[in-house]
Design an enzyme around this catalytic site. Structure first.
Site, PDB file in Angstrom:
ATOM      1  N   TRP A 243       0.877  -1.060   0.051  1.00 14.28           N
ATOM      2  CA  TRP A 243       0.138   0.022  -0.124  1.00 14.28           C
ATOM      3  C   TRP A 243       0.899   1.409   0.105  1.00 14.28           C
ATOM      4  CZ3 TRP A 243       1.920   2.180   4.069  1.00 14.28           C
ATOM      5  CH2 TRP A 243       2.185   1.087   5.215  1.00 14.28           C
TER       6      TRP A 243
ATOM      7  N   GLU B 136      11.792  -3.746  11.083  1.00 15.58           N
ATOM      8  CA  GLU B 136      11.051  -2.522  10.070  1.00 15.58           C
ATOM      9  C   GLU B 136      10.197  -1.624  10.910  1.00 15.58           C
ATOM     10  OE1 GLU B 136       9.342  -3.886   6.589  1.00 15.58           O
ATOM     11  OE2 GLU B 136      10.364  -2.538   5.454  1.00 15.58           O
TER      12      GLU B 136
ATOM     13  N   TYR C 198       3.580 -21.122  -0.922  1.00 18.56           N
ATOM     14  CA  TYR C 198       2.310 -21.453  -1.573  1.00 18.56           C
ATOM     15  C   TYR C 198       2.855 -21.775  -2.976  1.00 18.56           C
ATOM     16  CZ  TYR C 198      -0.127 -18.116   1.577  1.00 18.56           C
ATOM     17  OH  TYR C 198      -0.625 -17.754   2.623  1.00 18.56           O
TER      18      TYR C 198
ATOM     19  N   SER D 288       5.841  -7.299   2.839  1.00 18.76           N
ATOM     20  CA  SER D 288       6.895  -7.598   4.093  1.00 18.76           C
ATOM     21  C   SER D 288       7.373  -9.143   3.740  1.00 18.76           C
ATOM     22  CB  SER D 288       5.832  -7.800   5.229  1.00 18.76           C
ATOM     23  OG  SER D 288       4.832  -8.764   4.922  1.00 18.76           O
TER      24      SER D 288
ATOM     25  N   GLU E 276      10.028  -8.614  -3.845  1.00 19.84           N
ATOM     26  CA  GLU E 276      10.603  -7.378  -3.205  1.00 19.84           C
ATOM     27  C   GLU E 276      10.164  -7.153  -1.671  1.00 19.84           C
ATOM     28  OE1 GLU E 276      12.811  -5.703  -4.563  1.00 19.84           O
ATOM     29  OE2 GLU E 276      12.412  -5.979  -6.860  1.00 19.84           O
TER      30      GLU E 276
ATOM     31  N   CYS F 199      10.081   1.114   1.649  1.00 25.36           N
ATOM     32  CA  CYS F 199      10.894  -0.111   2.000  1.00 25.36           C
ATOM     33  C   CYS F 199      12.280   0.135   2.187  1.00 25.36           C
ATOM     34  CB  CYS F 199      10.653  -1.218   1.036  1.00 25.36           C
ATOM     35  SG  CYS F 199      10.939  -0.399  -0.630  1.00 25.36           S
TER      36      CYS F 199
ATOM     37  N   LYS G 232      -3.454  -7.921  -7.773  1.00 22.48           N
ATOM     38  CA  LYS G 232      -4.070  -7.960  -6.507  1.00 22.48           C
ATOM     39  C   LYS G 232      -3.501  -6.741  -5.820  1.00 22.48           C
ATOM     40  CE  LYS G 232      -4.348  -8.882  -2.405  1.00 22.48           C
ATOM     41  NZ  LYS G 232      -4.389  -8.001  -1.437  1.00 22.48           N
TER      42      LYS G 232
HETATM   43  P1  NAD Z   1       1.988  -7.018   3.476  1.00 23.15           P
HETATM   44  O1  NAD Z   1       3.290  -8.063   3.492  1.00 23.15           O
HETATM   45  O2  NAD Z   1       1.332  -7.122   4.533  1.00 23.15           O
HETATM   46  O3  NAD Z   1       1.140  -7.117   2.216  1.00 23.15           O
HETATM   47  C1  NAD Z   1       1.671  -7.147   0.809  1.00 23.15           C
HETATM   48  C2  NAD Z   1       0.522  -7.680  -0.092  1.00 23.15           C
HETATM   49  O4  NAD Z   1       0.467  -8.943   0.142  1.00 23.15           O
HETATM   50  C3  NAD Z   1      -0.869  -7.010   0.089  1.00 23.15           C
HETATM   51  O5  NAD Z   1      -1.319  -7.013  -0.975  1.00 23.15           O
HETATM   52  C4  NAD Z   1      -1.728  -8.073   0.953  1.00 23.15           C
HETATM   53  O6  NAD Z   1      -2.765  -7.915   0.641  1.00 23.15           O
HETATM   54  C5  NAD Z   1      -0.867  -9.352   0.462  1.00 23.15           C
HETATM   55  N1  NAD Z   1      -0.922 -10.270   1.495  1.00 23.15           N
HETATM   56  C6  NAD Z   1      -0.955 -10.349   2.876  1.00 23.15           C
HETATM   57  N2  NAD Z   1      -1.000 -11.585   3.276  1.00 23.15           N
HETATM   58  C7  NAD Z   1      -1.204 -12.378   2.336  1.00 23.15           C
HETATM   59  C8  NAD Z   1      -1.345 -13.954   2.364  1.00 23.15           C
HETATM   60  N3  NAD Z   1      -1.249 -14.706   3.332  1.00 23.15           N
HETATM   61  N4  NAD Z   1      -0.999 -14.341   0.980  1.00 23.15           N
HETATM   62  C9  NAD Z   1      -1.223 -13.673  -0.162  1.00 23.15           C
HETATM   63  N5  NAD Z   1      -1.176 -12.437  -0.031  1.00 23.15           N
HETATM   64  C10 NAD Z   1      -0.743 -11.737   1.037  1.00 23.15           C
HETATM   65  O7  NAD Z   1       2.869  -5.827   3.402  1.00 23.15           O
HETATM   66  P2  NAD Z   1       2.180  -4.389   3.316  1.00 23.15           P
HETATM   67  O8  NAD Z   1       2.202  -3.755   4.997  1.00 23.15           O
HETATM   68  O9  NAD Z   1       1.308  -4.125   2.343  1.00 23.15           O
HETATM   69  O10 NAD Z   1       3.583  -3.212   2.844  1.00 23.15           O
HETATM   70  C11 NAD Z   1       4.543  -3.098   3.636  1.00 23.15           C
HETATM   71  C12 NAD Z   1       5.749  -3.874   3.414  1.00 23.15           C
HETATM   72  O11 NAD Z   1       6.291  -4.014   2.123  1.00 23.15           O
HETATM   73  C13 NAD Z   1       7.096  -3.421   4.024  1.00 23.15           C
HETATM   74  O12 NAD Z   1       7.602  -4.545   4.562  1.00 23.15           O
HETATM   75  C14 NAD Z   1       7.736  -2.952   2.860  1.00 23.15           C
HETATM   76  O13 NAD Z   1       9.322  -2.967   3.363  1.00 23.15           O
HETATM   77  C15 NAD Z   1       7.443  -3.805   1.904  1.00 23.15           C
HETATM   78  N6  NAD Z   1       7.760  -3.038   0.678  1.00 23.15           N
HETATM   79  C16 NAD Z   1       8.887  -3.543  -0.223  1.00 23.15           C
HETATM   80  C17 NAD Z   1       9.290  -2.972  -1.202  1.00 23.15           C
HETATM   81  C18 NAD Z   1      10.533  -3.226  -1.974  1.00 23.15           C
HETATM   82  O14 NAD Z   1      10.364  -2.791  -3.406  1.00 23.15           O
HETATM   83  N7  NAD Z   1      11.424  -4.110  -1.715  1.00 23.15           N
HETATM   84  C19 NAD Z   1       8.533  -1.684  -1.783  1.00 23.15           C
HETATM   85  C20 NAD Z   1       7.418  -1.306  -1.033  1.00 23.15           C
HETATM   86  C21 NAD Z   1       7.195  -2.049  -0.003  1.00 23.15           C
END
Ligand code: NAD
Length: 500
Positions: free
Chosen positions: A169, A403, A257, A247, A269, A303, A193
């Protein structure tokens, strides 16, 4: 076209007039979730519900994957004339620009980032990324391998098929474009998604893609929660690849999965805890400015935010003062629709509580709040946290290892270059780092020794679509941006012909 508003009230009026589409985009049309379920979208700006979004689940994912598969197998996009592909994707980029204000408003309402940044960064970066990859459509060439005079061995790159893109997000439009650009130019069909916190810009992208000429089914956008929509997408036997940003914890689930289903490709990422290493001879003004912008921009919800400052003991105190001064002078916290606000609301109340919890934890671990540290603008009903500096930390503390993903920088002293390298690498992450020194020998030594996907020297967060972005270690693997990203979405096929 209406003039752009200049006041909070002007933007709020513009936002109130938006016709927000919350349904899934599948097979070229907006559709409700199969069971009609919706969820309320709360804006972090004021804590109020401003939209209802399709709460999609396995049947909707199945429908979107089926639609993507059908379009892929038909060859309507995969085998389209490269010049046509280029034209469609260039038009897609142009439509993103033309709908820039609407997209920026959706991004600000969804995420809480300042409208000026959504307009000036998120929208153009999204459009530029799609444009960058559009240009590859008629420049992707295959190989002929050197195998001797009586054989021709062609090495062809072919699209994988159906790509599931699961995105976070914090930069919803930009990260979606990082996946869509290379996946589409390679000829794949995509099911995107978006995060449950920020689905609206992505849903509009679905329509803009169609208007640009993407055939139905080539780009599907299915909003929903991680467990309910993301999981069935990642487990789906007819999805060939998951391109994930999010994350580290959820990234690891993608590998599970894939193993539990069809051994689909996975590109990850994930999180970061990027260090700045500030040597005693560094230009402290430049370092302080880059540190402040690098951790407070986008509310610290970045991130690769440089959230761990390793400061030589001789300059630590001066550096902390300068970071605070830069924040006060240049990066004011404010309502995202106020002119001049550079730091807006955190994504959710739960996340704000988490960030405040980390600040409390830092104090209980023995760090000192040198700047900020409290909730702000509570009267708005929104989720704001003051830009914060936790000084006098140690790298072993949880605030230095985990983080925080908010406007919080942790400052840790070091005494020697060797110690700085050890501390910089003492993390499970390896997304990015910065080195600040006037000694180019030290700069080269440090940038080679630090294990991270990007190491900036005497700068931070400068970026280009031409450079790969991604992590070492538990920050993931596979790269977004640059020509290398396209390979991720393709498979090599050898076609070997013997002739006389
Ligand atoms: P998140 O991992 O909670 O969610 C990311 C996505 O995964 C969302 O669309 C979420 O709905 C989905 N998701 C969550 N649980 C899932 C599951 N069990 N199965 C399938 N999909 C699932 O992360 P967030 O809170 O949305 O974003 C923040 C994180 O993203 C931080 O850790 C940040 O560092 C990371 N991030 C990394 C980069 C990069 O390029 N390395 C860029 C931006 C954000």
């Amino acid at each position: 076209m209406l003039d752009r508003p200049t006041t909070r009230d002007g933007w709020l009026a513009r936002a109130a007039a938006l016709k927000i589409e919350g349904r899934a985009f599948i097979g070229g049309a907006y559709v409700a979730a199969a069971d009609g379920a919706t969820f309320a979208k709360v804006s972090p700006i004021d804590g109020k519900v401003f939209a209802h979004v399709a709460d999609c689940g396995a049947p909707d994912i199945d429908r979107a994957v089926h639609s993507a598969r059908k379009s892929f197998e038909s060859g309507v996009w995969r085998d389209a004339d490269p010049a046509k592909k280029k034209k469609v994707l260039l038009r897609f980029a142009e439509l993103v620009r033309e709908h820039g204000e609407e997209l920026a408003l959706l991004e600000t309402l969804d995420v809480g980032k300042p409208i000026a940044n959504a307009l000036g960064v998120d929208v153009p970066f999204c459009a530029n990324c799609i444009q960058y990859y559009a240009e590859f459509a008629d420049k992707l060439v295959d190989e002929v391998a050197p195998v001797g005079p009586n054989d021709v061995a062609m090495v062809r790159k072919e699209p994988l098929g159906v790509v599931g893109a699961i995105v976070p997000w914090n930069y919803p439009l930009i990260i979606a474009a990082w996946k869509l650009g290379p996946a589409l130019v390679a000829g794949n069909s995509v099911v995107l998604k978006p995060a449950e916190q920020s689905p609206l810009g992505a849903l509009l992208l679905g329509r803009l893609g169609k208007e640009a000429g993407l055939p139905d089914g080539v780009l599907n956008v299915v909003p929903g929660f991680g467990e309910k929509a993301g999981r069935p997408l990642a487990l789906h036997p007819d999805v060939d690849m998951i391109a994930f940003t999010g994350s580290t914890e959820v990234g690891k689930l993608m590998l599970v999965y894939a193993g539990q289903s069809n051994m689909k490709r996975v590109a990850l990422e994930c999180g970061g805890k990027s260090p700045h290493v500030v040597m005693p001879d560094a230009d402290l003004d430049a370092a302080a400015s880059a540190i402040a912008w690098g951790v407070y921009y986008n509310q610290g919800e970045t991130c690769h935010a440089g959230s761990r400052v390793l400061a030589h003991a001789s300059i630590r105190e001066a550096l902390v003062e300068k970071i605070a001064a830069v924040q006060k002078a240049e990066i004011p916290l404010g309502h995202p629709f106020d002119a001049g606000a550079q730091l807006g609301a955190l994504i959710e109340e739960r996340h704000m509580e988490r960030v405040l919890g980390y600040i409390d934890l830092g104090v209980s671990e023995g760090a000192r709040i040198a700047h900020g540290g409290k909730r702000a603008l509570a009267e708005t009903g929104g989720f704001y946290v003051e830009p914060t500096i936790l000084d006098g930390a140690s790298n072993a503390m949880r605030i230095a290892q985990e983080e925080i993903f908010g406007p919080v920088v942790v400052v840790i002293p070091f005494a020697s270059e060797a110690e700085a390298i050890r501390l910089a690498n003492d993390t499970i992450y390896g997304l990015a780092a910065a080195v600040w020194t006037r000694d180019m020998n030290a700069a080269h030594r440090l940038s080679r020794a630090i294990r991270a996907g990007t190491v900036w020297v005497n700068t931070f967060d400068r970026s280009s679509l031409a450079t790969p972005f991604g992590g070492f270690k538990q920050s993931g693997f596979g790269r977004d941006r640059s020509p290398h990203a396209i390979d991720k979405y393709m498979d090599f096929k050898t076609i070997w012909t013997a002739y006389k």
